[in-house]
Design a protein around this motif. Structure first.
Motif, PDB file in Angstrom:
ATOM      1  N   GLU A   1       0.720  -1.292   0.132  1.00  0.00           N
ATOM      2  CA  GLU A   1      -0.047  -0.010   0.229  1.00  0.00           C
ATOM      3  C   GLU A   1       0.766   1.328  -0.177  1.00  0.00           C
ATOM      4  N   ASN A   2       1.006   2.046   1.052  1.00  0.00           N
ATOM      5  CA  ASN A   2       1.667   3.164   1.103  1.00  0.00           C
ATOM      6  C   ASN A   2       2.757   3.353   1.977  1.00  0.00           C
ATOM      7  N   SER A   3       3.432   1.951   2.208  1.00  0.00           N
ATOM      8  CA  SER A   3       4.438   1.814   2.981  1.00  0.00           C
ATOM      9  C   SER A   3       5.591   1.057   2.234  1.00  0.00           C
ATOM     10  N   LEU A   4       6.820   1.587   2.604  1.00  0.00           N
ATOM     11  CA  LEU A   4       8.048   0.593   2.219  1.00  0.00           C
ATOM     12  C   LEU A   4       8.587   0.130   3.280  1.00  0.00           C
ATOM     13  N   TRP A   5       9.209  -1.141   3.259  1.00  0.00           N
ATOM     14  CA  TRP A   5      10.067  -1.741   4.058  1.00  0.00           C
ATOM     15  C   TRP A   5      11.337  -2.331   3.656  1.00  0.00           C
ATOM     16  N   LEU A   6      12.351  -1.874   4.341  1.00  0.00           N
ATOM     17  CA  LEU A   6      13.728  -2.312   3.893  1.00  0.00           C
ATOM     18  C   LEU A   6      14.678  -2.889   4.780  1.00  0.00           C
ATOM     19  N   SER A   7      15.267  -3.800   4.463  1.00  0.00           N
ATOM     20  CA  SER A   7      15.844  -4.878   5.524  1.00  0.00           C
ATOM     21  C   SER A   7      17.320  -4.189   5.665  1.00  0.00           C
ATOM     22  N   ARG A   8      18.001  -4.039   6.608  1.00  0.00           N
ATOM     23  CA  ARG A   8      19.384  -3.540   6.714  1.00  0.00           C
ATOM     24  C   ARG A   8      19.782  -4.382   8.236  1.00  0.00           C
ATOM     25  N   SER A   9      20.807  -5.336   8.051  1.00  0.00           N
ATOM     26  CA  SER A   9      21.598  -6.179   9.068  1.00  0.00           C
ATOM     27  C   SER A   9      20.366  -6.954   9.561  1.00  0.00           C
ATOM     28  N   SER A  10      20.129  -6.884  11.177  1.00  0.00           N
ATOM     29  CA  SER A  10      19.226  -7.392  11.632  1.00  0.00           C
ATOM     30  C   SER A  10      17.734  -6.739  11.796  1.00  0.00           C
ATOM     31  N   CYS A  11      17.472  -5.574  11.125  1.00  0.00           N
ATOM     32  CA  CYS A  11      16.432  -4.597  11.456  1.00  0.00           C
ATOM     33  C   CYS A  11      15.771  -4.504   9.943  1.00  0.00           C
ATOM     34  N   ILE A  12      14.456  -4.066  10.250  1.00  0.00           N
ATOM     35  CA  ILE A  12      13.631  -3.720   9.088  1.00  0.00           C
ATOM     36  C   ILE A  12      13.027  -2.453   9.262  1.00  0.00           C
ATOM     37  N   HIS A  13      13.424  -1.439   8.353  1.00  0.00           N
ATOM     38  CA  HIS A  13      12.956  -0.079   8.738  1.00  0.00           C
ATOM     39  C   HIS A  13      11.677   0.103   7.910  1.00  0.00           C
ATOM     40  N   PHE A  14      11.154   1.189   8.338  1.00  0.00           N
ATOM     41  CA  PHE A  14       9.874   1.459   7.669  1.00  0.00           C
ATOM     42  C   PHE A  14      10.004   2.821   7.151  1.00  0.00           C
ATOM     43  N   PHE A  15       9.251   2.907   6.099  1.00  0.00           N
ATOM     44  CA  PHE A  15       9.305   4.365   5.212  1.00  0.00           C
ATOM     45  C   PHE A  15       7.964   4.683   4.735  1.00  0.00           C
ATOM     46  N   HIS A  16       7.421   5.550   5.020  1.00  0.00           N
ATOM     47  CA  HIS A  16       6.129   6.176   4.718  1.00  0.00           C
ATOM     48  C   HIS A  16       5.927   6.930   3.296  1.00  0.00           C
ATOM     49  N   CYS A  17       5.114   6.470   2.339  1.00  0.00           N
ATOM     50  CA  CYS A  17       5.235   7.031   1.015  1.00  0.00           C
ATOM     51  C   CYS A  17       4.079   8.033   0.839  1.00  0.00           C
ATOM     52  N   HIS A  18       4.376   9.295   0.841  1.00  0.00           N
ATOM     53  CA  HIS A  18       3.492  10.311   0.736  1.00  0.00           C
ATOM     54  C   HIS A  18       2.983  10.534  -0.767  1.00  0.00           C
ATOM     55  N   ARG A  19       1.918  11.580  -0.796  1.00  0.00           N
ATOM     56  CA  ARG A  19       1.712  11.678  -2.177  1.00  0.00           C
ATOM     57  C   ARG A  19       2.534  12.472  -2.680  1.00  0.00           C
ATOM     58  N   HIS A  20       2.851  12.410  -4.282  1.00  0.00           N
ATOM     59  CA  HIS A  20       3.696  13.062  -4.951  1.00  0.00           C
ATOM     60  C   HIS A  20       5.203  12.705  -4.826  1.00  0.00           C
ATOM     61  N   GLY A  21       5.136  11.296  -4.328  1.00  0.00           N
ATOM     62  CA  GLY A  21       6.326  10.684  -4.460  1.00  0.00           C
ATOM     63  C   GLY A  21       7.274  10.873  -3.056  1.00  0.00           C
ATOM     64  N   ARG A  22       6.942  11.668  -2.119  1.00  0.00           N
ATOM     65  CA  ARG A  22       7.732  11.959  -0.974  1.00  0.00           C
ATOM     66  C   ARG A  22       7.821  10.694   0.155  1.00  0.00           C
ATOM     67  N   VAL A  23       8.973  10.369   0.421  1.00  0.00           N
ATOM     68  CA  VAL A  23       9.212   9.162   1.241  1.00  0.00           C
ATOM     69  C   VAL A  23       9.981   9.638   2.419  1.00  0.00           C
ATOM     70  N   VAL A  24       9.516   9.310   3.447  1.00  0.00           N
ATOM     71  CA  VAL A  24      10.007   9.617   4.651  1.00  0.00           C
ATOM     72  C   VAL A  24       9.975   8.439   5.687  1.00  0.00           C
ATOM     73  N   GLU A  25      11.528   8.290   6.377  1.00  0.00           N
ATOM     74  CA  GLU A  25      11.420   7.087   7.263  1.00  0.00           C
ATOM     75  C   GLU A  25      10.692   7.244   8.554  1.00  0.00           C
ATOM     76  N   ASP A  26      10.164   6.465   9.395  1.00  0.00           N
ATOM     77  CA  ASP A  26       9.523   6.559  10.403  1.00  0.00           C
ATOM     78  C   ASP A  26      10.368   5.538  11.471  1.00  0.00           C
TER      79      ASP A  26
END
Length: 436
Positions: free
Chosen positions: A153-178
């Motif tokens: 949906e409107n979220s991105l999940w990226l694995s790094r080492s032993s963590c999975i980071h969350f990024f929220h995809c806003h309108r117009h392509g802006r992506v912000v990590e939470d």
């Protein structure tokens, strides 16, 4: 009897009186006729109602259906100019019915037609074909790692080492990590993971399988169980089962119960693949699953197993070369399977006949690490060299476009996309290509 001069004059010239009277009647007749003509015209104008006889008809007064018929003869650029004329034309020329004839001409991105309007599709699709995009790094990392990326949906999940980071995809392509929603808990580095319905299931390098509930405010690890002797390289799951593939040459089926948090052995079935398992997917019908193997043996690199019986359904291969492993695969439908890997080919398999119906070869002879589609005609493949991404149309044998990540020599390990953006996971971070 006396006679007046006027009477004598009338007697001498009797026609003068007649002329005067006739002239008077003629004037009265013209007057009455003109009055009658004006009366008829007024009565006709009142009786005609909505039919103006001498009124100028403006283009903006045409009915909507006539407008849409005219729009069919205009190009997309002319439709854009027409939207600047008036508010009514702006409203009509912004509807999908005006842009659908033009949107049907573009063969790519049809699977994302529900995410945007037809006008937006006509604007964005040519930019994909021309590789007209803006690139930006969303997240960078100093250490080079092998990441994995999933979009839900409107979220991105990226694995790094032993963590999975969350990024929220806003309108117009802006992506912000939470950072408050970062998932932790794995003992070692995480490998490939899958996101479905607010559940994340991931493999781990110590041979375990982990899962999290993404709606959990504490972001706690819900479950972890060591099921393989070596690295758990790939996983997939349904509402009741988890299937995992490992470097120890086995695939295992685990019971998946969201309410149970019991640590222990819950293995239901085990499948011997004979060699390393690089990729794995469960069919949309949830009856079989496909595993992509390393391809180092003489056996076919793609194996289909039945989830219920545990039997091997089929083995798929075409001109298999030793070491040509399958690094990624994807079900397009219950009967269609897409695969890619070290042999530089994308292949489309028909699972009803267990045969390859079409294949596409990478022109630069580069290994293909991952594949993403729109579910229709568009395919995007990540290659092993210089951060290059290749855009394909299933209906053509030649690629549409190739796109490079700037200042990167990393392979493209994972991909995610929507109608206007392409998200790319590199060994140095996460980057975005914005086509809007």
């Amino acid at each position: 009897m006396t006679t007046s001069a006027s009477d004598m004059e009338n007697a001498i010239h009797p026609e003068r009186d007649g002329c005067k009277s006739s002239h008077h009647l003629l004037q009265n007749g013209n007057l009455h006729s003109s009055q009658r003509r004006h009366g008829i015209h007024d009565s006709f104008s009142h009786s005609s109602g909505n039919i103006p006889t001498h009124k100028h008809i403006d283009f903006n007064d045409l009915p909507d259906d006539i407008m849409y018929m005219i729009f069919q003869y205009l190009s997309p650029s002319h439709l854009c100019n027409l939207r600047c004329v008036s508010r009514r034309l702006l409203f009509l020329a912004s509807k999908d019915v005006a842009w659908l004839p033009h949107a049907k001409r573009y063969g790519i991105l049809k699977g994302f037609s529900r995410q945007c309007s037809a006008m937006e599709m006509c604007r964005v699709a040519p930019r994909w074909s021309k590789a007209d995009f803006r690139q930006a790094y969303i997240a960078r990392q100093k250490k080079r790692q092998i990441p994995w990326l999933c979009k839900w949906e409107n979220s991105l999940w990226l694995s790094r080492s032993s963590c999975i980071h969350f990024f929220h995809c806003h309108r117009h392509g802006r992506v912000v990590e939470d950072k408050t929603r970062c998932l932790q808990g794995g003992n070692e580095d995480l490998t490939r993971f899958v996101v479905k319905d607010n559940i994340i299931v991931s493999g781990c390098r110590d041979g375990s399988v982990c899962w999290w509930e993404t709606k959990d405010a504490k972001n706690c690890l819900m479950y972890s169980n060591k099921v393989h002797r070596s690295e758990t390289h790939c996983v997939d799951f349904t509402d009741s089962l988890i299937v995992s593939g490992s470097r120890d040459t086995t695939c295992k089926v685990l019971r998946f119960d969201r309410s149970a948090q019991i640590q222990g052995n819950v293995i239901l079935k085990s499948f011997g693949a004979g060699e390393r398992v690089w990729s794995l997917k469960i069919s949309p019908s949830q009856e079989i699953f496909a595993a992509g193997l390393a391809g180092c043996l003489d056996d076919p690199p793609i194996v289909l197993w039945d989830l219920e019986s545990g039997s091997c359904v089929a083995q798929l291969s075409v001109n298999h070369r030793r070491g040509a492993g399958v690094l990624d695969l994807r079900f397009e439908s219950p009967n269609e399977l897409l695969t890619c890997g070290y042999d530089t080919f994308i292949r489309l398999w028909d699972l009803r006949t267990h045969s390859c119906v079409k294949q596409w070869e990478e022109p630069f002879d580069s290994a293909l690490y991952c594949i993403e589609t729109d579910g229709e005609n568009t395919m995007v493949v990540g290659t092993a060299r210089h951060g290059m991404v290749r855009l394909w149309d299933k209906r053509h044998s030649d690629p549409i476009q190739m796109m490079y990540c700037k200042n990167s020599h990393s392979p493209v390990y994972s991909l995610a996309m929507d109608y206007g953006h392409l998200y790319i996971a590199l060994d140095t971070g996460l980057t975005i290509m914005d086509f809007t």
